[in-house]
Design an enzyme around this catalytic site. Structure first.
Site, PDB file in Angstrom:
ATOM      1  N   TYR B 139       0.836  -1.204   0.000  1.00 20.82           N
ATOM      2  CA  TYR B 139       0.000   0.000   0.000  1.00 20.82           C
ATOM      3  C   TYR B 139       0.874   1.258   0.000  1.00 20.82           C
ATOM      4  CZ  TYR B 139      -2.659   3.884   1.897  1.00 20.82           C
ATOM      5  OH  TYR B 139      -3.197   5.131   2.102  1.00 20.82           O
ATOM      6  N   ASP B 280       5.034  -2.041  13.263  1.00 15.32           N
ATOM      7  CA  ASP B 280       4.420  -0.895  13.948  1.00 15.32           C
ATOM      8  C   ASP B 280       5.505  -0.045  14.608  1.00 15.32           C
ATOM      9  OD1 ASP B 280       1.703  -1.049  13.476  1.00 15.32           O
ATOM     10  OD2 ASP B 280       1.240  -2.128  15.318  1.00 15.32           O
TER      11      ASP B 280
END
Lengths: 320, 320
Positions: B139, B280
């Protein structure tokens, strides 16, 4: 163990030399090239040839292939600045279609012809694969997009892939040498001066922070480069995308190249100092430590005089 | 001065809010959306609607348009890891077609919905636009490729373009709020717990080097974000590609978000500490100095309780 390989862009300079190395190693080679920039006679004897576009690769790919070596691309930096859409459409759009065809056919190994242009202006020297990528041309950006695409394809669909980021490829091998149109690479340009086809070579800037003030680049013999591709076929691991710089780690300045051409050819090579060009970093030299460690690559033709001599033989032959 | 704008993806969350702001400012708005992830009712009253794909944009674009605001994209990070080809095909291939349609129609102004995901793991905080781009998902890579594509288009063909790199968009405006399928964003997930639709909220890691050990993100109200798009239309300059981060520059931790939801909704929100998720980063906070300086942007809804209150109103309405 012999294999069957599809070489896209195998009628071009690097693709042709790699195809020839594969044939010499006893492999079955099929070259796919639309001849938009390649030459039919650049396809080595012993390789099959399909005149076609990578967008239509699904027509020819099937599970009899062990891998694809993907060279087909437009590669002129200057043109890419003027016609970026041509580079996105062909280099990126074309590779999307090629990867889809490989998925469809179950061909799960890829060696991709990437480039040092993905890095842009270096943050330090030599350049390693973990350095930031900030391409300064649509050509470099299109190659970086493909590298990113391959990373995703490996993680999602188990492709085993190696991207090889070339620094300044030079020299010649067999029937394959450099001939771009327009020519933009230093060694073939200087050789055109030696051949009397150009009056002088332009030196773009002699006030860089380098030993002689001219830009330093990492020249690598195309045959050394080709050997890395064969090693990459062995190193490719399902689910992994390995990225390796290919260079000698030794830089030569523009003036050193010109002086070497004078010595090798015996011709005078007049030079004209012009201003710097925008976007030319002072030094572009590779760290090829990853290629040495992961591929077991050991380039043996790092001598600039030897590289120039091979290019000179090709240039004289091609000038006839 | 009122204008005519094509809003791709205008039936989605951010695109819908921007379309509504354009309508409220008196502009003529045409939404182009294939409804693959958008909602017909998300298109604001007063905007025309075309159900169609950006690949076919040439069918509708003509020189009556002053600009395109381009939101149409797949945007699920997790899905992109599993189906990267979907993201390259739609986000990158689709934008190639859109830019070609704009060239053909002579529409020379673009505002593009980019993302903080183009940066990947930050090298320092807050993140500025000159920081390295190293996306960690297809993405993010697809959005970065489009940013590079737009840079080339501006330089070659005089496009005036602004890319806005969103950090964590949140809140709601009018009929538009967050509803992804599957939902993956923190605030709507915590609100689902408040609504009793989920048992507990998972906290992925509470041992990060942050004040309370949970990840810190930069939440920005979707209405503040929308205002930046209208300012970007004014700031867009032919031949220039301006890239601006959009965030408040203030980070809130996962625990602070959960606590704020408890206060705003009056509902208990059970939490479960789970392990860290791969990829993350501990802290993602924007420097929005460029947007403030170049766009004159001044976000006024940075208060987390206000953002959560607007999202809560939308979630309750949508839950009926």
């Amino acid at each position: 163990m012999s294999g069957k390989y599809l070489v896209t862009g195998g009628a071009g300079y690097v693709g042709g030399v790699v195809a020839q190395h594969l044939v010499e190693a006893g492999h079955e080679v099929v070259v796919l090239d639309n001849l938009s920039t390649g030459f039919r006679e650049g396809v080595p004897a012993g390789a099959a040839f399909i005149e076609g576009d990578i967008r239509d690769a699904a027509q020819w790919l099937d599970d009899s292939y062990d891998a694809v070596l993907h060279f087909a691309a437009f590669s002129q930096v200057g043109e890419s600045v003027v016609k970026p859409e041509k580079y996105w459409d062909n280099n990126v759009g074309g590779t999307m279609a090629l990867l889809a065809a490989m998925r469809g056919a179950g061909v799960r190994k890829l060696v991709f012809s990437s480039t040092a242009a993905t890095y842009g202006e270096p943050v330090s020297t030599p350049i390693t694969e973990s350095d930031p990528t900030a391409p300064t041309s649509p050509y470099g950006a299109s190659k970086l997009a493909v590298d990113h695409m391959i990373t995703g394809e490996a993680a999602a669909h188990g492709l085993g892939a190696v991207s090889l980021r070339y620094f300044n490829v030079a020299g010649a091998y067999g029937s394959c040498g450099e001939r771009h149109d327009p020519e933009s690479h230093l060694i073939p340009l200087v050789l055109q001066v030696a051949l009397g086809r150009r009056e002088a070579i332009s030196v773009f800037g002699d006030d860089y922070p380098t030993p002689d003030g001219t830009c330093v680049r990492d020249y690598i013999h195309v045959a050394d480069l080709a050997e890395a591709h064969l090693l990459a076929l062995d190193a490719a691991t399902p689910g992994e995308h390995l990225i390796c710089n290919l260079g000698n780690g030794n830089g030569f300045s523009v003036r050193e190249v010109i002086e070497t051409v004078r010595k090798v050819t015996g011709h005078p090579v007049p030079e004209v100092v012009a201003g710097r060009r925008g976007g030319d970093p002072a030094v572009l030299v590779a760290s090829a430590a990853t290629a040495r460690e992961r591929l077991g690559w050991n380039p043996s033709r790092a001598d600039l005089a030897g590289i120039v001599a091979d290019a000179w033989a090709f240039a004289q032959q091609h000038a006839k």
